[in-house]
Design an enzyme around this catalytic site. Structure first.
Site, PDB file in Angstrom:
ATOM      1  N   HIS A  91       5.563 -43.340  21.741  1.00  0.00           N
ATOM      2  CA  HIS A  91       7.019 -43.330  21.496  1.00  0.00           C
ATOM      3  C   HIS A  91       7.677 -42.190  22.271  1.00  0.00           C
ATOM      4  O   HIS A  91       8.505 -41.446  21.735  1.00  0.00           O
ATOM      5  CB  HIS A  91       7.319 -43.200  19.997  1.00  0.00           C
ATOM      6  CG  HIS A  91       7.106 -44.486  19.245  1.00  0.00           C
ATOM      7  ND1 HIS A  91       7.913 -45.588  19.399  1.00  0.00           N
ATOM      8  CD2 HIS A  91       6.169 -44.854  18.328  1.00  0.00           C
ATOM      9  CE1 HIS A  91       7.492 -46.575  18.609  1.00  0.00           C
ATOM     10  NE2 HIS A  91       6.424 -46.156  17.957  1.00  0.00           N
ATOM     11  N   ASP A 117      12.221 -40.319  20.247  1.00  0.00           N
ATOM     12  CA  ASP A 117      11.527 -41.614  20.340  1.00  0.00           C
ATOM     13  C   ASP A 117      11.819 -42.164  21.732  1.00  0.00           C
ATOM     14  O   ASP A 117      12.475 -41.493  22.544  1.00  0.00           O
ATOM     15  CB  ASP A 117      12.011 -42.578  19.230  1.00  0.00           C
ATOM     16  CG  ASP A 117      10.888 -43.514  18.781  1.00  0.00           C
ATOM     17  OD1 ASP A 117      10.342 -44.225  19.638  1.00  0.00           O
ATOM     18  OD2 ASP A 117      10.555 -43.514  17.583  1.00  0.00           O
ATOM     19  N   TRP A 155       2.013 -45.554   6.305  1.00  0.00           N
ATOM     20  CA  TRP A 155       3.110 -46.527   6.476  1.00  0.00           C
ATOM     21  C   TRP A 155       2.629 -47.948   6.625  1.00  0.00           C
ATOM     22  O   TRP A 155       3.297 -48.885   6.238  1.00  0.00           O
ATOM     23  CB  TRP A 155       4.002 -46.132   7.654  1.00  0.00           C
ATOM     24  CG  TRP A 155       3.431 -46.304   9.030  1.00  0.00           C
ATOM     25  CD1 TRP A 155       2.585 -45.460   9.684  1.00  0.00           C
ATOM     26  CD2 TRP A 155       3.689 -47.379   9.943  1.00  0.00           C
ATOM     27  NE1 TRP A 155       2.296 -45.933  10.939  1.00  0.00           N
ATOM     28  CE2 TRP A 155       2.960 -47.113  11.125  1.00  0.00           C
ATOM     29  CE3 TRP A 155       4.467 -48.539   9.891  1.00  0.00           C
ATOM     30  CZ2 TRP A 155       2.980 -47.955  12.238  1.00  0.00           C
ATOM     31  CZ3 TRP A 155       4.499 -49.379  10.996  1.00  0.00           C
ATOM     32  CH2 TRP A 155       3.762 -49.088  12.152  1.00  0.00           C
ATOM     33  N   ASP A 170      14.794 -50.229   6.332  1.00  0.00           N
ATOM     34  CA  ASP A 170      15.381 -51.053   7.406  1.00  0.00           C
ATOM     35  C   ASP A 170      15.094 -52.533   7.162  1.00  0.00           C
ATOM     36  O   ASP A 170      15.617 -53.385   7.876  1.00  0.00           O
ATOM     37  CB  ASP A 170      14.871 -50.623   8.788  1.00  0.00           C
ATOM     38  CG  ASP A 170      13.352 -50.674   8.947  1.00  0.00           C
ATOM     39  OD1 ASP A 170      12.627 -50.621   7.926  1.00  0.00           O
ATOM     40  OD2 ASP A 170      12.891 -50.778  10.101  1.00  0.00           O
ATOM     41  N   GLU A 191       1.498 -45.719  16.792  1.00  0.00           N
ATOM     42  CA  GLU A 191       1.707 -46.730  17.825  1.00  0.00           C
ATOM     43  C   GLU A 191       1.603 -46.171  19.249  1.00  0.00           C
ATOM     44  O   GLU A 191       2.556 -46.232  20.012  1.00  0.00           O
ATOM     45  CB  GLU A 191       3.085 -47.389  17.622  1.00  0.00           C
ATOM     46  CG  GLU A 191       3.177 -48.106  16.285  1.00  0.00           C
ATOM     47  CD  GLU A 191       4.538 -48.771  16.051  1.00  0.00           C
ATOM     48  OE1 GLU A 191       4.556 -49.843  15.448  1.00  0.00           O
ATOM     49  OE2 GLU A 191       5.572 -48.206  16.447  1.00  0.00           O
TER      50      GLU A 191
HETATM   51  C1  TNX Z   1       7.253 -48.925  13.079  1.00  0.00           C
HETATM   52  S1  TNX Z   1       6.740 -46.709  11.075  1.00  0.00           S
HETATM   53  C2  TNX Z   1       7.510 -47.698  13.647  1.00  0.00           C
HETATM   54  C3  TNX Z   1       8.859 -47.382  14.161  1.00  0.00           C
HETATM   55  C4  TNX Z   1       9.784 -48.570  14.035  1.00  0.00           C
HETATM   56  C5  TNX Z   1       9.564 -49.229  12.699  1.00  0.00           C
HETATM   57  C6  TNX Z   1      10.504 -50.357  12.395  1.00  0.00           C
HETATM   58  C7  TNX Z   1       6.277 -46.106  12.398  1.00  0.00           C
HETATM   59  C8  TNX Z   1       5.453 -44.942  12.251  1.00  0.00           C
HETATM   60  N1  TNX Z   1       6.606 -46.665  13.584  1.00  0.00           N
HETATM   61  O1  TNX Z   1       8.775 -46.926  15.470  1.00  0.00           O
HETATM   62  O2  TNX Z   1      11.093 -48.134  14.156  1.00  0.00           O
HETATM   63  O3  TNX Z   1       8.242 -49.727  12.642  1.00  0.00           O
HETATM   64  O4  TNX Z   1      10.386 -50.782  11.056  1.00  0.00           O
END
Ligand code: TNX
Length: 618
Positions: A271, A197, A401, A429, A335
């Site tokens: 990421h 990441d 997600w 989390d 993301e």
């Molecule tokens: C979203 S879930 C993200 C992560 C973060 C997380 C924190 C996802 C695919 N991406 O990079 O750590 O939220 O809850």
């Protein structure tokens, strides 16, 4: 000192007996069918332990358990017995060669006063053993009793996952094994290992040493909540860590012995700050200076969809597939801001040349190209639900997600889906309560009851589409978990809820029985095994205001063998305060208000948050 404390703890564990375990005998996940019977079997040095497949992982697992708990019994091969193992009295029999028609991963466990018979193929035998071990009541070293019962069981889903982000914080191999042990107890079978990441690349790649030479270390780390006011506070401490390929292979083998598949995740195209720091040539602007992320959130520098990038990532994946035998490889996909691609002449030309509509199309192009590479060797990709944008790669499995919408859309397109929505309580989390005593977290609100009540199969799907929901997963993002103890705190007890969501038929779930009987029993087991966990609040009392003069409370501890302490003098209760015995009676003088504060304290010294009940007689 530490040793004698542990010994005292173990002694307590050995003597803790006849508590109410409920209809499911305290077993998590609740099995499909439990028929308890009168009586028990005693396991001691006289007990024969017989297996018909000596190389089965369950045999090694049982052997380790026996040794650890003072049993000197040697497991014998059924073929050397001279009689049918099922005819042997005072025996534990592990059988894989059975005429029983068992569902995939299913087992049968029969415990009578003269014999324990565990039957199952492959994973089924292992799960039968896991259930049996949860029922074992150690009286003392080398002696145990187990209640008589017949259990028939099989999982609801084939994919029962738990994730761990080791980029934001790194966890050493020993902890990963402890985490796998925990997964095994609760019959979870996919460990999703989030290895790269923005804040750190954690996997040794032999052909490209810079990934760990430059990508595994960040100069400092953000302090406090990312969205809080203190956005410029850092810890001024270098942070690094990665797994060597040898360590990975060892962990993968350890997982396999527990029927756990390890799904590696290599994040792309977003990421990827750690990746572009190691190899700027993979970015859209190779002359720019990059550094490994020091804070959380989403970064705009991402991989460029160039031949160079695909060449390097292809090589990375080849090494990954060598290390991880799992058929799935997770390619991330979430993301990915499109800023860098919008500014890049190369990307804009590629969009035109490949007849793509826009940058979303380019994201899809990226994932499809990686999928082709992985499909060549028979591997399947998993991606976060953003991989739907711009068109799904042909054989991809979608991890939903951002709610269930992505999962629903993918299932409607006949793609496999793993449900892991934050809104369904599967983001471990997120905070477990709204109390100010709760430690730093990303926020959100995912109490145990919320995780437990999640049903991964959306009613909007047709029966055929529902078959594409292959399972469910809990995600453990570690921005705010810097230590193994914190990870354990966030994972337990919610892992118990996750395990029932993944395994137990919807009709067999019962939150009252779960929280009142099974959770207290399991938390006691976890404490003796040395896991940290969040102690749930006392049962039978709530944060509320009650009006009246005299009150009687039936308050129970949330952990087997624990105590409830209370104050009515306004102070915060602790172990040195009065303990609730039987029922607690409180009388409030006319015109007064009293604060009844209660906590649970466990034999190992853990405490729950305080519950404050205002008793008002004004
Ligand atoms: C979203 S879930 C993200 C992560 C973060 C997380 C924190 C996802 C695919 N991406 O990079 O750590 O939220 O809850």
């Amino acid at each position: 000192m530490k040793k004698s404390f542990l010994a005292a703890l173990m002694a307590l564990a050995f003597t803790a007996g006849a508590q109410n375990l409920g209809n499911n005998l305290g077993i998590v996940p609740a099995p499909v069918s439990v028929k308890s019977a009168k009586g028990h079997i005693t396991i001691n040095s006289e007990t024969s332990i017989i297996a018909d497949s000596m190389t089965h992982p369950a045999v090694k697992f049982l052997n380790d358990f026996l040794k650890k708990n003072g049993f000197s019994n040697v497991i014998v091969n059924a073929s050397t017995m001279g009689k049918k193992p099922t005819d042997v009295k005072n025996a534990i029999v592990l059988q894989t060669k059975t005429s029983l028609n068992l569902p995939s991963e299913g087992y049968e466990l029969k415990i009578s006063e003269s014999q324990v018979l565990i039957s199952g193929h492959g994973a089924g035998l292992f799960y039968g053993l896991m259930t049996f071990l949860q029922m074992v009541n150690l009286e003392k070293k080398g002696v145990a009793t187990v209640q008589c019962a017949t259990i028939n069981d099989a999982p609801r889903f084939g994919y029962r996952g738990l994730h761990l982000d080791v980029s934001r914080h790194f966890f050493p191999p020993d902890f990963i094994k402890k985490y796998l042990d925990l997964m095994a107890i609760y019959k979870l079978n996919y460990f999703h290992w989030h290895l790269t990441d923005d804040q750190g690349w954690r996997l040794e790649i032999k052909k490209y040493p810079n990934f760990t030479k430059n990508g595994a270390t960040r100069a400092q780390t953000k302090v406090g909540n990312f969205s809080g006011n203190n956005t410029d506070l850092f810890d001024n401490t270098e942070y690094s860590g990665f797994y060597t390929q040898e360590e990975v292979k060892d962990i993968v083998a350890y997982a396999a012995e527990r029927y756990i598949n390890v799904v590696p995740e290599i994040e792309m195209p977003g990421h990827s700050m750690a990746g572009v720091t190691a190899y700027p040539v993979m970015s859209c602007d190779p002359n720019k200076k990059y550094k490994v992320g020091e804070t959380w959130g989403v970064y705009t520098d991402v991989y460029c969809p160039s031949d160079t990038t695909f060449h390097i990532l292809g090589d990375v994946m080849d090494e990954v597939m060598d290390m991880f035998p799992c058929k799935y490889v997770h390619i991330g996909g979430d993301e990915c801001p499109k800023d860098a691609w919008k500014q890049s002449a190369f990307c804009q030309q590629l969009i035109k040349d490949s007849l793509l509509r826009d940058e979303a199309g380019l994201q899809s192009y990226f994932i499809r190209r990686m999928e082709r590479h992985l499909n060549k060797t028979g591997h399947k990709i998993i991606g976060w639900d953003e991989i739907l944008e711009g068109g799904l790669a042909p054989n991809a499995t979608v991890m939903s997600w951002r709610g269930e919408e992505g999962g629903i859309a993918a299932a409607q397109l006949n793609h496999d889906v793993i449900m892991t929505p934050g809104s369904g309580g599967l983001y471990l989390d997120h905070a477990q309560s709204k109390s100010e005593e709760e430690p730093l977290s990303i926020g959100g609100f995912a109490p145990l009851s919320k995780t437990y009540s999640y049903n991964p199969v959306p009613a909007t799907l047709t029966a055929d589409q529902q078959k594409h929901i292959i399972g469910v997963q809990g995600n453990v993002w570690t921005e705010y978990m810097a230590t193994p103890e914190k990870v354990e705190y966030m994972v337990a007890p919610r892992i118990l809820a996750l395990s029932e969501v993944a395994w137990t038929p919807q009709s067999g779930k019962d939150y009252n029985d779960f929280s009142a009987n099974r959770v207290p029993h399991q938390l006691r087991i976890l404490e003796t095994k040395g896991y940290n966990y969040r102690v749930p609040e006392p049962m039978g009392i709530a944060d509320t205001t009650l009006r009246g003069e005299s009150f009687t409370f039936d308050i129970q501890p949330s952990v087997e063998g624990a105590a409830v302490h209370y104050t009515i003098d306004g102070f915060t209760p602790r172990e040195t305060d009065m303990a609730v015995k039987n029922k607690l009676k409180v009388t409030v003088p006319k015109g007064k208000q009293i604060e009844l504060k209660t906590i649970v304290t466990t034999p190992g010294g853990k405490r729950s948050n305080v519950v404050k009940t205002v008793l008002d007689n004004k």
